[in-house]
Design a protein around this motif. Structure first.
Motif, PDB file in Angstrom:
ATOM      1  N   ALA A  94     -17.817   0.447   9.591  1.00 31.04           N
ATOM      2  CA  ALA A  94     -18.010   1.330   8.443  1.00 31.04           C
ATOM      3  C   ALA A  94     -16.769   2.197   8.265  1.00 31.04           C
ATOM      4  N   HIS A  95     -16.412   2.420   7.001  1.00 32.04           N
ATOM      5  CA  HIS A  95     -15.238   3.215   6.672  1.00 32.04           C
ATOM      6  C   HIS A  95     -15.518   4.057   5.429  1.00 32.04           C
ATOM      7  N   VAL A  96     -14.771   5.127   5.269  1.00 33.46           N
ATOM      8  CA  VAL A  96     -14.786   5.924   4.048  1.00 33.46           C
ATOM      9  C   VAL A  96     -13.448   5.698   3.354  1.00 33.46           C
ATOM     10  N   PHE A  97     -13.509   4.991   2.228  1.00 31.98           N
ATOM     11  CA  PHE A  97     -12.346   4.774   1.370  1.00 31.98           C
ATOM     12  C   PHE A  97     -12.799   5.037  -0.059  1.00 31.98           C
ATOM     13  N   SER A  98     -12.005   5.714  -0.810  1.00 24.98           N
ATOM     14  CA  SER A  98     -12.338   6.030  -2.184  1.00 24.98           C
ATOM     15  C   SER A  98     -11.505   5.174  -3.136  1.00 24.98           C
ATOM     16  N   ALA A  99     -12.156   4.658  -4.166  1.00 25.09           N
ATOM     17  CA  ALA A  99     -11.427   3.892  -5.186  1.00 25.09           C
ATOM     18  C   ALA A  99     -10.405   4.773  -5.901  1.00 25.09           C
ATOM     19  N   HIS A 100     -10.675   6.071  -5.941  1.00 20.04           N
ATOM     20  CA  HIS A 100      -9.823   6.983  -6.696  1.00 20.04           C
ATOM     21  C   HIS A 100      -8.895   7.820  -5.820  1.00 20.04           C
ATOM     22  N   ARG A 101      -9.367   8.198  -4.633  1.00 23.75           N
ATOM     23  CA  ARG A 101      -8.572   9.092  -3.782  1.00 23.75           C
ATOM     24  C   ARG A 101      -7.760   8.361  -2.725  1.00 23.75           C
ATOM     25  N   THR A 102      -8.209   7.188  -2.315  1.00 24.66           N
ATOM     26  CA  THR A 102      -7.456   6.387  -1.330  1.00 24.66           C
ATOM     27  C   THR A 102      -7.384   4.934  -1.799  1.00 24.66           C
ATOM     28  N   PRO A 103      -6.889   4.697  -2.997  1.00 23.42           N
ATOM     29  CA  PRO A 103      -6.895   3.326  -3.523  1.00 23.42           C
ATOM     30  C   PRO A 103      -6.036   2.361  -2.713  1.00 23.42           C
ATOM     31  N   LEU A 104      -4.956   2.818  -2.143  1.00 25.05           N
ATOM     32  CA  LEU A 104      -4.100   1.914  -1.366  1.00 25.05           C
ATOM     33  C   LEU A 104      -4.804   1.458  -0.086  1.00 25.05           C
ATOM     34  N   GLN A 105      -5.505   2.366   0.579  1.00 25.90           N
ATOM     35  CA  GLN A 105      -6.219   2.000   1.801  1.00 25.90           C
ATOM     36  C   GLN A 105      -7.387   1.065   1.481  1.00 25.90           C
ATOM     37  N   ALA A 106      -8.087   1.316   0.394  1.00 24.28           N
ATOM     38  CA  ALA A 106      -9.184   0.434  -0.012  1.00 24.28           C
ATOM     39  C   ALA A 106      -8.651  -0.963  -0.323  1.00 24.28           C
ATOM     40  N   LYS A 107      -7.532  -1.018  -1.013  1.00 23.41           N
ATOM     41  CA  LYS A 107      -6.910  -2.307  -1.358  1.00 23.41           C
ATOM     42  C   LYS A 107      -6.458  -3.045  -0.109  1.00 23.41           C
ATOM     43  N   GLU A 108      -5.792  -2.340   0.794  1.00 19.08           N
ATOM     44  CA  GLU A 108      -5.302  -2.975   2.023  1.00 19.08           C
ATOM     45  C   GLU A 108      -6.464  -3.514   2.859  1.00 19.08           C
ATOM     46  N   PHE A 109      -7.517  -2.729   2.981  1.00 15.38           N
ATOM     47  CA  PHE A 109      -8.671  -3.198   3.735  1.00 15.38           C
ATOM     48  C   PHE A 109      -9.239  -4.468   3.103  1.00 15.38           C
ATOM     49  N   SER A 110      -9.416  -4.455   1.792  1.00 15.79           N
ATOM     50  CA  SER A 110      -9.988  -5.600   1.075  1.00 15.79           C
ATOM     51  C   SER A 110      -9.137  -6.848   1.218  1.00 15.79           C
ATOM     52  N   GLU A 111      -7.842  -6.692   1.052  1.00 15.61           N
ATOM     53  CA  GLU A 111      -6.932  -7.836   1.131  1.00 15.61           C
ATOM     54  C   GLU A 111      -6.947  -8.480   2.522  1.00 15.61           C
ATOM     55  N   ASN A 112      -7.205  -7.708   3.555  1.00 11.53           N
ATOM     56  CA  ASN A 112      -7.155  -8.206   4.927  1.00 11.53           C
ATOM     57  C   ASN A 112      -8.525  -8.486   5.541  1.00 11.53           C
ATOM     58  N   ALA A 113      -9.584  -8.238   4.809  1.00 12.26           N
ATOM     59  CA  ALA A 113     -10.931  -8.341   5.376  1.00 12.26           C
ATOM     60  C   ALA A 113     -11.244  -9.753   5.894  1.00 12.26           C
ATOM     61  N   ARG A 114     -10.907 -10.769   5.145  1.00  8.47           N
ATOM     62  CA  ARG A 114     -11.228 -12.135   5.584  1.00  8.47           C
ATOM     63  C   ARG A 114     -10.513 -12.461   6.895  1.00  8.47           C
ATOM     64  N   LYS A 115      -9.216 -12.197   6.963  1.00  4.82           N
ATOM     65  CA  LYS A 115      -8.486 -12.527   8.189  1.00  4.82           C
ATOM     66  C   LYS A 115      -8.896 -11.636   9.354  1.00  4.82           C
ATOM     67  N   ASN A 116      -9.547 -10.493   9.069  1.00  4.48           N
ATOM     68  CA  ASN A 116     -10.026  -9.608  10.123  1.00  4.48           C
ATOM     69  C   ASN A 116     -11.464  -9.900  10.536  1.00  4.48           C
ATOM     70  N   GLY A 117     -12.007 -11.050  10.092  1.00  3.54           N
ATOM     71  CA  GLY A 117     -13.290 -11.527  10.589  1.00  3.54           C
ATOM     72  C   GLY A 117     -14.520 -11.087   9.833  1.00  3.54           C
ATOM     73  N   PHE A 118     -14.342 -10.583   8.628  1.00  6.64           N
ATOM     74  CA  PHE A 118     -15.495 -10.162   7.837  1.00  6.64           C
ATOM     75  C   PHE A 118     -16.016 -11.325   6.994  1.00  6.64           C
ATOM     76  N   GLY A 119     -17.333 -11.339   6.790  1.00  6.64           N
ATOM     77  CA  GLY A 119     -17.951 -12.370   5.967  1.00  6.64           C
ATOM     78  C   GLY A 119     -18.524 -11.826   4.678  1.00  6.64           C
ATOM     79  N   ALA A 120     -18.714 -10.507   4.608  1.00  5.21           N
ATOM     80  CA  ALA A 120     -19.231  -9.843   3.412  1.00  5.21           C
ATOM     81  C   ALA A 120     -18.848  -8.373   3.493  1.00  5.21           C
ATOM     82  N   ILE A 121     -18.765  -7.753   2.313  1.00  3.03           N
ATOM     83  CA  ILE A 121     -18.427  -6.336   2.233  1.00  3.03           C
ATOM     84  C   ILE A 121     -19.489  -5.636   1.402  1.00  3.03           C
ATOM     85  N   ILE A 122     -19.996  -4.540   1.935  1.00  2.40           N
ATOM     86  CA  ILE A 122     -20.915  -3.667   1.211  1.00  2.40           C
ATOM     87  C   ILE A 122     -20.116  -2.443   0.788  1.00  2.40           C
TER      88      ILE A 122
END
Length: 163
Positions: free
Chosen positions: A33-61
């Motif tokens: 679980a993480h706290v990332f904001s679409a508006h306040r931390t857009p770069l961190q949200a984007k980086e997490f999303s772009e790397n989620a598959r290679k980091n072993g995630f199968g779905a994102i809530i």
């Protein structure tokens, strides 16, 4: 087993999102679980999303209220399934978040559960992962059978009372 990512737009979403933690823990599904904001931390949200598959995630809530753009921002940067939880607010009772979450452009889908529907978001994430995980699929099948039996017992009890 693939992991589930749970991203909250704010830590104020935690009391609602904890229901998803409970379901995933009950079935032994690993999550982060993480706290990332679409508006306040857009770069961190984007980086997490772009790397989620290679980091072993199968779905994102993704859980967010009011101008709930988080699920869409996450979905724009991954091809993993994204499940949006619209979080209720005082102003519109969550209708604003529901519409912000569910109204996505073609090609960038977000599966959306009910307002404050964190438990169902976890169930849906597990069903997605169970497509390629037979052990988890069996646990879910057993859970459905147990829930059906509970309802049938209530039916029998009611009819016994009415005799």
């Amino acid at each position: 087993m693939k992991k589930v990512a749970i991203i909250m737009g704010s830590d104020s979403d935690l009391p609602t999102v904890e229901k998803a933690f409970d379901v995933l823990n009950e079935y032994g599904v690993p999550f982060e679980a993480h706290v990332f904001s679409a508006h306040r931390t857009p770069l961190q949200a984007k980086e997490f999303s772009e790397n989620a598959r290679k980091n072993g995630f199968g779905a994102i809530i993704a859980a967010a209220g009011m101008a709930a753009h988080l699920a869409g921002a996450i979905a724009a940067n991954t091809t993993l399934p994204v499940i949006g939880i619209p979080i209720s607010s005082k102003a519109f009772g969550g209708m604003d978040a529901l519409l912000s979450t569910v109204q996505m452009p073609s090609g960038i889908p977000v599966a959306t559960v009910a307002v404050d529907g964190a438990a169902n978001s976890a169930w849906l994430a597990m069903e997605i992962i169970a497509v390629s995980d037979d052990a988890l699929a069996e646990k879910l099948t057993q859970a459905r059978a147990a829930n059906a039996e509970k309802v049938l017992k209530k039916d029998r009890d009611l009819n016994e009372k009415l005799k």
